[in-house]
Write a protein that holds these residues in place. Sequence first.
Motif, PDB file in Angstrom:
ATOM      1  N   GLY A 134      34.878  28.806  52.655  1.00  0.00           N
ATOM      2  CA  GLY A 134      34.840  28.038  54.166  1.00  0.00           C
ATOM      3  C   GLY A 134      36.534  28.007  54.478  1.00  0.00           C
ATOM      4  O   GLY A 134      37.490  28.343  55.599  1.00  0.00           O
ATOM      5  N   ASP A 135      37.114  28.772  53.721  1.00  0.00           N
ATOM      6  CA  ASP A 135      38.326  29.136  53.113  1.00  0.00           C
ATOM      7  C   ASP A 135      39.311  28.331  53.504  1.00  0.00           C
ATOM      8  O   ASP A 135      40.475  28.437  55.000  1.00  0.00           O
ATOM      9  CB  ASP A 135      38.905  30.313  54.640  1.00  0.00           C
ATOM     10  CG  ASP A 135      39.845  30.999  54.363  1.00  0.00           C
ATOM     11  OD1 ASP A 135      40.366  31.109  53.070  1.00  0.00           O
ATOM     12  OD2 ASP A 135      40.319  31.427  55.260  1.00  0.00           O
ATOM     13  N   PRO A 136      38.878  27.165  52.948  1.00  0.00           N
ATOM     14  CA  PRO A 136      39.907  25.682  53.196  1.00  0.00           C
ATOM     15  C   PRO A 136      41.444  25.968  53.277  1.00  0.00           C
ATOM     16  O   PRO A 136      41.653  25.823  52.596  1.00  0.00           O
ATOM     17  CB  PRO A 136      39.239  24.685  52.310  1.00  0.00           C
ATOM     18  CG  PRO A 136      38.883  25.950  51.167  1.00  0.00           C
ATOM     19  CD  PRO A 136      38.212  27.057  52.132  1.00  0.00           C
ATOM     20  N   THR A 137      42.198  24.901  53.533  1.00  0.00           N
ATOM     21  CA  THR A 137      43.572  25.625  53.119  1.00  0.00           C
ATOM     22  C   THR A 137      44.225  24.446  52.654  1.00  0.00           C
ATOM     23  O   THR A 137      45.462  24.318  51.668  1.00  0.00           O
ATOM     24  CB  THR A 137      44.800  25.633  54.579  1.00  0.00           C
ATOM     25  OG1 THR A 137      44.407  24.139  55.229  1.00  0.00           O
ATOM     26  CG2 THR A 137      44.623  26.732  55.195  1.00  0.00           C
ATOM     27  N   HIS A 138      43.690  23.009  52.545  1.00  0.00           N
ATOM     28  CA  HIS A 138      43.978  22.473  51.414  1.00  0.00           C
ATOM     29  C   HIS A 138      43.025  21.328  51.121  1.00  0.00           C
ATOM     30  O   HIS A 138      42.075  21.317  51.646  1.00  0.00           O
ATOM     31  CB  HIS A 138      44.385  20.879  52.046  1.00  0.00           C
ATOM     32  CG  HIS A 138      45.695  21.004  52.766  1.00  0.00           C
ATOM     33  ND1 HIS A 138      45.875  22.607  54.318  1.00  0.00           N
ATOM     34  CD2 HIS A 138      46.746  21.020  52.917  1.00  0.00           C
ATOM     35  CE1 HIS A 138      47.310  21.946  54.752  1.00  0.00           C
ATOM     36  NE2 HIS A 138      47.725  21.458  53.349  1.00  0.00           N
ATOM     37  N   VAL A 139      42.864  21.529  49.375  1.00  0.00           N
ATOM     38  CA  VAL A 139      41.222  21.159  48.915  1.00  0.00           C
ATOM     39  C   VAL A 139      41.735  20.189  47.804  1.00  0.00           C
ATOM     40  O   VAL A 139      42.446  20.346  46.975  1.00  0.00           O
ATOM     41  CB  VAL A 139      41.332  22.527  47.702  1.00  0.00           C
ATOM     42  CG1 VAL A 139      39.938  22.347  47.470  1.00  0.00           C
ATOM     43  CG2 VAL A 139      40.956  23.757  48.771  1.00  0.00           C
ATOM     44  N   LEU A 140      40.915  19.545  47.900  1.00  0.00           N
ATOM     45  CA  LEU A 140      41.022  18.003  46.356  1.00  0.00           C
ATOM     46  C   LEU A 140      39.733  18.298  45.640  1.00  0.00           C
ATOM     47  O   LEU A 140      38.662  19.028  45.756  1.00  0.00           O
ATOM     48  CB  LEU A 140      40.939  17.111  47.153  1.00  0.00           C
ATOM     49  CG  LEU A 140      40.887  16.046  46.077  1.00  0.00           C
ATOM     50  CD1 LEU A 140      41.974  15.368  44.952  1.00  0.00           C
ATOM     51  CD2 LEU A 140      40.064  14.578  46.902  1.00  0.00           C
ATOM     52  N   GLU A 141      40.465  18.482  44.562  1.00  0.00           N
ATOM     53  CA  GLU A 141      39.137  19.224  43.013  1.00  0.00           C
ATOM     54  C   GLU A 141      39.181  17.632  42.023  1.00  0.00           C
ATOM     55  O   GLU A 141      40.828  16.971  42.198  1.00  0.00           O
ATOM     56  CB  GLU A 141      39.987  20.398  42.367  1.00  0.00           C
ATOM     57  CG  GLU A 141      38.570  19.937  40.751  1.00  0.00           C
ATOM     58  CD  GLU A 141      38.666  20.818  39.983  1.00  0.00           C
ATOM     59  OE1 GLU A 141      37.588  21.180  39.754  1.00  0.00           O
ATOM     60  OE2 GLU A 141      40.065  21.188  39.620  1.00  0.00           O
ATOM     61  N   VAL A 142      38.074  16.580  41.824  1.00  0.00           N
ATOM     62  CA  VAL A 142      38.154  15.562  41.704  1.00  0.00           C
ATOM     63  C   VAL A 142      37.465  15.943  40.590  1.00  0.00           C
ATOM     64  O   VAL A 142      36.603  16.646  39.970  1.00  0.00           O
ATOM     65  CB  VAL A 142      37.422  14.262  42.682  1.00  0.00           C
ATOM     66  CG1 VAL A 142      37.736  14.102  43.434  1.00  0.00           C
ATOM     67  CG2 VAL A 142      36.103  14.433  42.225  1.00  0.00           C
ATOM     68  N   ALA A 143      37.774  15.212  38.851  1.00  0.00           N
ATOM     69  CA  ALA A 143      37.272  14.929  37.374  1.00  0.00           C
ATOM     70  C   ALA A 143      37.582  16.715  37.678  1.00  0.00           C
ATOM     71  O   ALA A 143      36.368  17.025  36.992  1.00  0.00           O
ATOM     72  CB  ALA A 143      35.551  14.482  37.749  1.00  0.00           C
ATOM     73  N   VAL A 147      36.270  19.197  49.741  1.00  0.00           N
ATOM     74  CA  VAL A 147      36.397  18.583  48.397  1.00  0.00           C
ATOM     75  C   VAL A 147      35.413  19.451  46.713  1.00  0.00           C
ATOM     76  O   VAL A 147      34.798  19.162  47.438  1.00  0.00           O
ATOM     77  CB  VAL A 147      36.132  17.014  48.071  1.00  0.00           C
ATOM     78  CG1 VAL A 147      36.405  16.455  46.922  1.00  0.00           C
ATOM     79  CG2 VAL A 147      36.929  16.570  48.865  1.00  0.00           C
ATOM     80  N   ALA A 148      36.247  19.376  46.143  1.00  0.00           N
ATOM     81  CA  ALA A 148      35.165  20.184  44.580  1.00  0.00           C
ATOM     82  C   ALA A 148      34.944  19.130  43.413  1.00  0.00           C
ATOM     83  O   ALA A 148      36.083  18.614  43.534  1.00  0.00           O
ATOM     84  CB  ALA A 148      36.243  21.320  44.648  1.00  0.00           C
ATOM     85  N   CYS A 149      34.221  19.886  42.999  1.00  0.00           N
ATOM     86  CA  CYS A 149      33.657  19.007  41.610  1.00  0.00           C
ATOM     87  C   CYS A 149      32.692  19.528  40.390  1.00  0.00           C
ATOM     88  O   CYS A 149      31.484  19.707  41.112  1.00  0.00           O
ATOM     89  CB  CYS A 149      33.086  17.247  41.657  1.00  0.00           C
ATOM     90  SG  CYS A 149      32.666  16.044  40.569  1.00  0.00           S
ATOM     91  N   GLN A 150      33.246  20.675  39.926  1.00  0.00           N
ATOM     92  CA  GLN A 150      32.083  21.073  39.223  1.00  0.00           C
ATOM     93  C   GLN A 150      32.070  19.897  37.596  1.00  0.00           C
ATOM     94  O   GLN A 150      33.361  19.973  37.211  1.00  0.00           O
ATOM     95  CB  GLN A 150      32.961  22.192  38.023  1.00  0.00           C
ATOM     96  CG  GLN A 150      32.451  22.907  37.249  1.00  0.00           C
ATOM     97  CD  GLN A 150      32.837  24.218  36.872  1.00  0.00           C
ATOM     98  OE1 GLN A 150      32.776  25.378  37.600  1.00  0.00           O
ATOM     99  NE2 GLN A 150      33.345  24.558  36.164  1.00  0.00           N
ATOM    100  N   PHE A 151      30.697  19.710  37.599  1.00  0.00           N
ATOM    101  CA  PHE A 151      30.160  18.457  36.330  1.00  0.00           C
ATOM    102  C   PHE A 151      31.007  17.821  35.986  1.00  0.00           C
ATOM    103  O   PHE A 151      31.356  17.350  35.296  1.00  0.00           O
ATOM    104  CB  PHE A 151      30.168  19.977  34.954  1.00  0.00           C
ATOM    105  CG  PHE A 151      29.789  21.536  35.091  1.00  0.00           C
ATOM    106  CD1 PHE A 151      28.160  20.829  35.477  1.00  0.00           C
ATOM    107  CD2 PHE A 151      30.380  22.481  35.319  1.00  0.00           C
ATOM    108  CE1 PHE A 151      27.588  22.659  35.716  1.00  0.00           C
ATOM    109  CE2 PHE A 151      29.462  23.597  34.814  1.00  0.00           C
ATOM    110  CZ  PHE A 151      28.060  23.529  35.823  1.00  0.00           C
TER     111      PHE A 151
END
Length: 270
Positions: A37-46, A107-111
């Motif tokens: 989605g070509d986001p300019t502001h990304v939050l990663e949790v965990a 917002v991203a969250c890998q595992f």
Amino acid sequence: MSESQFTGSVPRLYDACYAPAVFVPFAPVTARAVAAGDPTHVLEVAAGTGRATVAIAAALPCSRIVATDISDDMLTYAAGHRCAPNITWRPADAQDLPFPDASFEAVACQFGAMFFPDRPRAYAEARRVLRPGGRLVLTIWDAVEHHAYARLTTVVLRRLFPDDPPRFAEQVPHGYHDTARIERDLRAGGFDRVQVARETVVGRSRSARDVATGQVTGTPLGAHISARDPALIPRVVDEVTDAFRAELADPERGPDAVAGELTAYVVTAH
């Protein structure tokens, strides 16, 4: 799962021994889904030790990545070992995010979702901080049978502890693989469109013992084994190593190299 189980030596062993074979292969998969989605502001949790974080940052070099984790030890390790100019590290509980509404486009969250005590609450927090049209990307392990290293470790544990085998892998990291349940939780958190893709990669290591050491002592599994008999930790590592060598040998890459198939779901919620 308490953040207290991701402290002490766990972040180092997790990152050095286990992550290269198990988490690194999925990092570009997660990063591609986030970058779509070509986001300019990304939050990663965990974010853990930041293996997916750097892949996301590389895929979106002009974007701002805020990477968070509830464990101070994991976050400190990540900040000291994963560097990129567009990453900011902050402690945060995914169920109580310290950010204003509509702060991020993704917002991203890998595992990590498998460890949330209240997943709909965590998803509702992700939705709250997303801007209109934003996306939540989750990477979630399939059942333990579809993860070569976890499957063989589980076989060893059942043999060594026939009356009470530690079931951490089955119940936590691989205990949230019902896609209908995941979709229900996301809808309960306020998302109205969910897409699920099943992905399989090959996780490789030049050292069967490294992966076994990471699996046993670089995850909360070690605490579950120690609760039964801490003296058995070395034996578990030895037998898991032998199981990896017997079934997953990859001699073209080295005398102790291993390779195993790993399957996970990449879930995108709009």
